[in-house]
Each structure stands twice: as C-alpha cells, then as structure tokens.
Scaffold this motif. Structure first.
Motif, mmCIF file in Angstrom:
data_model
loop_
_atom_site.group_PDB
_atom_site.id
_atom_site.type_symbol
_atom_site.label_atom_id
_atom_site.label_comp_id
_atom_site.label_asym_id
_atom_site.label_seq_id
_atom_site.Cartn_x
_atom_site.Cartn_y
_atom_site.Cartn_z
ATOM 1 N N TRP A 82 0.830 -1.166 -0.014
ATOM 2 C CA TRP A 82 -0.030 -0.034 -0.107
ATOM 3 C C TRP A 82 0.913 1.324 0.017
ATOM 4 O O TRP A 82 1.953 1.231 0.578
ATOM 5 N N THR A 83 0.374 2.177 -0.692
ATOM 6 C CA THR A 83 1.056 3.576 -0.358
ATOM 7 C C THR A 83 -0.077 4.562 -0.321
ATOM 8 O O THR A 83 -1.411 4.610 -0.742
ATOM 9 N N ILE A 84 0.246 5.448 0.740
ATOM 10 C CA ILE A 84 -0.799 6.236 1.371
ATOM 11 C C ILE A 84 -0.315 7.786 0.896
ATOM 12 O O ILE A 84 0.847 8.222 0.776
ATOM 13 N N SER A 85 -1.518 8.356 0.288
ATOM 14 C CA SER A 85 -1.285 9.742 -0.263
ATOM 15 C C SER A 85 -2.344 10.734 -0.339
ATOM 16 O O SER A 85 -3.424 10.192 0.092
ATOM 17 N N GLN A 86 -2.145 11.816 -0.571
ATOM 18 C CA GLN A 86 -3.272 12.870 -0.394
ATOM 19 C C GLN A 86 -3.607 13.092 -2.031
ATOM 20 O O GLN A 86 -2.922 13.478 -2.728
ATOM 21 N N LYS A 87 -4.636 13.298 -2.168
ATOM 22 C CA LYS A 87 -5.474 13.751 -3.593
ATOM 23 C C LYS A 87 -6.897 14.339 -3.307
ATOM 24 O O LYS A 87 -7.638 14.052 -2.268
ATOM 25 N N THR A 88 -6.970 15.319 -4.226
ATOM 26 C CA THR A 88 -8.373 15.794 -4.197
ATOM 27 C C THR A 88 -9.422 15.083 -4.924
ATOM 28 O O THR A 88 -9.056 14.921 -6.083
ATOM 29 N N ILE A 89 -10.654 14.549 -4.311
ATOM 30 C CA ILE A 89 -11.409 13.760 -4.880
ATOM 31 C C ILE A 89 -12.968 14.414 -4.449
ATOM 32 O O ILE A 89 -13.111 15.450 -3.761
ATOM 33 N N ASN A 124 4.421 5.609 3.309
ATOM 34 C CA ASN A 124 3.886 6.722 3.730
ATOM 35 C C ASN A 124 4.113 7.916 2.925
ATOM 36 O O ASN A 124 5.336 8.626 3.174
ATOM 37 N N ASN A 125 3.483 8.440 1.944
ATOM 38 C CA ASN A 125 3.809 9.543 1.061
ATOM 39 C C ASN A 125 3.083 10.774 1.542
ATOM 40 O O ASN A 125 2.783 11.701 0.895
ATOM 41 N N LEU A 126 2.680 10.794 2.898
ATOM 42 C CA LEU A 126 2.128 11.905 3.370
ATOM 43 C C LEU A 126 3.237 12.871 4.065
ATOM 44 O O LEU A 126 4.311 12.665 3.970
ATOM 45 N N THR A 127 2.645 14.119 4.520
ATOM 46 C CA THR A 127 3.702 14.988 5.482
ATOM 47 C C THR A 127 3.524 14.746 6.653
ATOM 48 O O THR A 127 4.602 15.405 7.408
ATOM 49 N N ASN A 128 3.028 13.857 7.297
ATOM 50 C CA ASN A 128 2.832 13.596 8.785
ATOM 51 C C ASN A 128 2.970 11.946 9.000
ATOM 52 O O ASN A 128 2.551 11.274 7.875
ATOM 53 N N PRO A 158 6.861 10.325 7.404
ATOM 54 C CA PRO A 158 6.735 10.632 5.813
ATOM 55 C C PRO A 158 7.990 9.862 5.076
ATOM 56 O O PRO A 158 9.299 10.037 5.347
ATOM 57 N N GLY A 159 7.724 9.540 3.973
ATOM 58 C CA GLY A 159 8.745 8.836 3.213
ATOM 59 C C GLY A 159 9.208 7.703 3.391
ATOM 60 O O GLY A 159 10.131 7.129 2.779
ATOM 61 N N GLN A 160 8.624 6.902 4.571
ATOM 62 C CA GLN A 160 9.400 5.675 4.713
ATOM 63 C C GLN A 160 8.126 4.427 4.809
ATOM 64 O O GLN A 160 6.994 4.860 4.778
ATOM 65 N N SER A 161 8.723 3.380 5.107
ATOM 66 C CA SER A 161 7.694 2.190 4.795
ATOM 67 C C SER A 161 7.836 1.366 5.965
ATOM 68 O O SER A 161 8.955 1.338 6.601
#
Length: 588
Positions: A82-89, A124-128, A158-161
């Motif tokens: 899984w990759t967690i990210s932010q997107k506008t939907i 985790n591709n989020l900022t927190n 952030p940026g780690q798995s």
C-alpha cells in the motif's frame, strides 16, 4: 478484588494529521431542540443519475466478494503493498482533499482465512506520520502490530515504509482497518477486512457475500474540525457531518454548501452517484455492515427486506429477524437477506440518529441511501419503495438489545477475579476552558516519539501523567464497570479482545443490585455506553500487551477518552521481541 485507579491530568499537545488545509469560516452554532426537517434537494435524483461523473478512486467491485475465493483451513500468506497519499476527490460531488490508499477510497479489501498470515507493506507519502490499526484482530503474540500510534508504535514517518506482519488464528467474521494516528481515518484511510473459516456457523446459509461500509462524511478536512472542537468556540459540541456515504458514495445538493456549519465554497457537482447493489431473484445475500464513520450512529434498513442478524463484531449469532439494525462507530453486523421481492429497485437506508447531535447542520440530509437493483429492473438511481412503518428511533443512541443477540457458540461469562471501575466524563477544568474527555481523572494525550508498549517492554512501571494505564499482572477474568456521566453515548472499543456484555442500565452501577446476566451473554469488541448509564463487561486477561480501550467517536478520542490495559507485564518485558525497525521510527 476491586481496583479504582485515579490519576492527575496534565494537558499540552498539538493534534496534527497529514492533510494540508486552508482556513475556513468558523460556524455559528445552533443548538438542537428537536429533529429538523431534512433539506429540500433542488436537483432531482433522476437528474443526478443522468450524467453521474466517473469516480476512478472508488472500486464498487471489491464490496461484492468473489465466489472463487477458496474458504479452507490450510493457512497461506496474503501479501499487500500500500501507498498512502493525498489527493483531491469528490465522493459525493463536492471536491475536498482526501487521504487515499493506493489511490482508492475506501481503501483495498483484505480477505483471508483463519490461520492465514497477513503481510501489508505500508509506504507513507504523506507529510505527517501514520499508523494502521486492524480493528478487531486479537494480535495474540504480535501486540506491536496493532497499529495504535503512541501506544503500540510510533507513526510511520513521511517517506518511509513499514511492513505489518501478523497471523489470524481462532477468529473469523467482519472487521475493518483504519488509520490510528491523529484523525486521519476520518479523511479516508479506511477499508474492509474479512476473515473466513470453514467453522463459520452460517457458511452454507447464503449464496452471495456483500460488504456495506457506512460512514458520516465531512466536507472540511479533519484537522480544522479537531482544532475547532478542542477550542472554547465549540463549547464541547461535536462537529456535525455534512453528508453520509455508503461504500464511499452518495449524492449531495451543492446549493446547500453555503448553509453548512463549515462552508467550503469548493467545486461541486450535484449529480454524484449512489452505490448500487445488484440482486439476483431467489438468492440469499450476506450483508456485512461496517460503521467506519467518525461520529454518527446509524440505523440500517432495506425497504421490503427483513434482516436476519447472524454476526456481531466477529461473533456468530443465533439468527434474529429485525427491520432495522442500529450500528455505532466501529461496530459490525452481518445479516442474511432473501432476494424474494418483485423485480424492482429498493432503497437501502442508513439513517443518522439526529437525537445524538448537539448542533444542527442545515446542509445535512441525515437519510443516507443506496439502492438494491434486481436483475431485470430499470437501471436507475431512484426507487419507489417505502421505509418500514415501525418506529425508527428510541430517542437515544443504543445498540440492539443485548438480550436479542445470542452467540451461536454458547459460552457463559466466567466469574470475575478482579474488578476495575472506570468513570467516563467530559469536563472543562483546564485554563482554556476546553471540554475534554476523562477516564477517571485522566485525559489521554498521545505520546510524541514514544510508545507505552516500548516503555513497558523496557520494564517501566511508571508512565506519563497523560497515560492512564491499568496493569493486570495475572491471567484472570477482569470485570470492567464503566459508568458514563456524559449526556452522549460512547461506542467503546477494546483492542485485542472480545468482551462479555454482562450488564447495562441507567444510572450508576450498584454492586449487588444492578442486574447481571452471565448465561451466554453477548460477546463483541465494540460496545455502546448509554447516556448517563453503566455497562459491565468481562474479559479474560490472557493476551499480553498494551491494549487501548477508547471511545471510537473520533472527536472524543481526540479529546482524550481512552485508557490502556497493560496485560501480563512480565511477558511483555521478557518475551516480546519487538522489531528494531519499529522502535527506530520513534527517532525519525
């Protein structure tokens, strides 16, 4: 032996999540006096159906379980990345930033058999930081995989798995997974988790298997809502949803956004599609209902179709027929539905209980809908069916009566060896006059760059004043007496365990007078504490670890309504081999 533990509270923490949001106008509060008339929708359902926008982030197919999945007792390993990210939907037509897993909302289905190993690599591709909790999994011997931020792990930076790796012995049923860091799951980090077993009591009694995820839904990202709620401006009133979703979909009338408690003025289309469930006449459907929301208690029903309840929170039940199922945050039910009506379209209804909201939100249509579409009926986003005529609401947010739900496998509650008394309340005793949740005299604040499990693993017996920890040294039966001194109900979830619900009623529990039922009582993992009432639970303290017991209403957890049980601390100190990479995340 009775233990009444009290601690002193020290408050001082900043709640953050991954969403980056702009400032919004704070609401003018209007206290609820009585149920309001639902808003009038200017765009018709027929118009909404005519040109529904595509929703590439939503996968309806995953909610109808594949009949080719092999249910057997041979363990295997189920691996996910899984990759967690932010997107506008725009799940209901109004655009807002969301937190997505593999670009999906709701996130991917996990489906496994009893005995299987589940391996999930989370990037985790989020900022927190983030963490994933596997709601209802016992995690026996893998408490550090429970995914509770500040308790069993530090968040994934952030940026780690990080790879969650655990087995699922001796349990099956309907579960879910969600973020357990700040308020992130409210913004989209949720998904279904289904465990099968050849031992399921009702395995041969249905032909199809369907998931229905209910959630209240906010157009304003959760960091803004939490900041407002934990300020004097809210006066302790929880943010009221703008809408509700079924499997991540619903319709919203965009003209109502300016009237919302938190207007967004975001781009919006008043033609988003509702979820549709295809039925074949004559088949039997298992409907797995999950309340994956933040605040709202729902009553779930299907027009013209009786619900035969067969499961509650992963425990098989003796079938009981009802028209409506009340389901609070974190709870799950399964019901068998016969597709025995004439070929047509029928409403599925998830009605929010407005009696449990302190404020009004003029933008909210509390009647959340989806559709059952019989093969051969016109394709439509509307139905002409009618709701059941019986009364919908008791006036309070309550579970199905415990006397109605009888576990299929008979198991009496064992006698209590120790009793722990917990008093739940909301108080304004800080200098800022903010309404905070207290268990006895402690309001929980998540640790930063630390986890209470790691501290216990080092042999610590003293913890920060903001951590109310009940230490249970022996394998024994714990009787948990919970008195709710609040005007609201609270769905409390105990990690790592199922509890026996042996007593509940109005007022404070009185030993020797308040009635208890120990004969095959209801067992589950999320129990609603009724308004100004008591609940008596029992559980066997045989699962070593640090286990949260908390209100699953997200604002209430943010406000501190949590206690932790340190079960069998000697085993935690001596036998737990916590992965080094998990501890390393605390220093990131």
């Amino acid at each position: 032996m009775t233990v009444l533990i009290r601690k002193v509270f020290l408050f001082g923490a900043l709640l953050v999540t991954a969403l980056q949001v702009a400032s919004v106008t704070l609401p003018n509060l209007h206290r609820r006096q009585a149920a309001t008339t639902p808003p009038v929708f200017l765009a018709s359902d027929a118009t909404a159906a005519a040109a529904a926008p595509a929703q590439p982030w939503n996968n309806p197919g995953q909610f109808h379980l594949n009949k080719n999945f092999v249910i057997n007792a041979t363990p295997t390993t189920r691996t996910y990345e899984w990759t967690i990210s932010q997107k506008t939907i725009a799940p209901d037509g109004l655009e807002r930033p969301m937190l997505l897993v593999n670009g999906m909302f709701p996130g991917p289905l996990i489906e496994a058999n009893t005995g299987d190993r589940i391996v999930v690599k989370v990037t985790n591709n989020l900022t927190n930081g983030t963490a994933i909790h596997w709601h209802g999994m016992f995690q026996n011997g893998t408490n550090w995989m429970d995914g509770s931020g500040g308790v069993t792990q530090c968040p994934i930076p952030p940026g780690q798995s990080f790879t969650y790796n655990f087995t699922v012995p001796n349990q099956w049923g309907t579960y879910w997974w969600h973020a357990h860091a700040a308020s992130q799951y409210v913004d989209g980090i949720v998904g279904p988790l289904v465990i099968h077993s050849p031992k399921e009591a009702h395995l041969g009694h249905y032909d199809e298997d369907v998931i229905v995820m209910l959630s209240d839904y906010y157009h304003t990202p959760s960091p803004t809502l939490v900041s407002w709620y934990l300020s004097p401006a809210s006066d302790g009133s929880e943010p009221v949803p703008d809408n509700g979703l079924i499997n991540g979909r619903n319709f919203f009338n965009c003209t109502l956004d300016p009237q919302a408690l938190f207007p967004t003025h975001a781009p919006c289309q008043s033609n988003a599609p509702r979820s549709v469930f295809d039925f074949q006449p004559g088949l039997r459907y298992r409907i797995r209902i999950i309340n994956a929301g933040s605040f709202a208690d729902f009553q779930f029903s299907m027009d013209n179709h009786t619900l035969s309840v067969i499961e509650a929170d992963g425990v098989d039940m003796q079938p009981v027929d009802v028209h409506r199922i009340p389901i609070h945050v974190g709870q799950r039910y399964s019901a068998i539905v016969q597709a025995n009506q004439k070929v047509d379209n029928y409403w599925i209804r998830a009605q929010m209980n407005l009696n449990c909201f302190n404020e009004e939100n003029p933008a909210l249509d509390a009647s959340v809908k989806a559709l059952v579409h019989y093969a051969g009926a016109p394709v439509s986003q509307t139905a002409k069916s009618f709701d059941w005529a019986d009364e919908a609401w008791p006036g309070r947010c309550l579970d199905l009566e415990a006397s109605m739900l009888k576990p299929f496998v008979v198991r009496d509650a064992p006698p209590a060896d120790i009793q722990v008394i917990l008093d739940m309340s909301f108080q304004k005793i800080t200098k800022k006059r903010v309404s905070l949740g207290y268990v006895n005299e402690t309001s929980w604040v998540p640790l930063k760059k630390a986890a209470t499990l790691f501290q216990a693993n080092k042999g610590n017996t003293k913890f920060a004043a903001t951590q109310f920890i009940v230490t249970l040294n022996q394998t024994q039966t714990v009787e948990l007496v919970v008195n709710n001194y609040d005007e609201g109900s609270h769905p409390f979830h105990l990690h790592g365990h199922q509890v026996y619900v042996v007593g509940e009623g109005k007022g404070r529990y009185i030993p020797g007078e308040s009635p208890l039922n120990t004969i095959n009582p209801l067992r589950r993992d999320t129990v609603t504490l009724q308004t100004f009432g008591y609940t008596v639970l029992r559980f066997v303290n045989d699962n070593p670890g640090m286990w949260p017991f908390h209100c699953h209403i997200n604002p209430h957890l943010d406000a501190g309504l949590m206690v932790q049980f340190l079960s069998l601390p000697t085993a935690v100190k001596q036998a737990f081999k916590i992965p080094a990479e998990l501890k390393k995340m605390c220093s990131a």
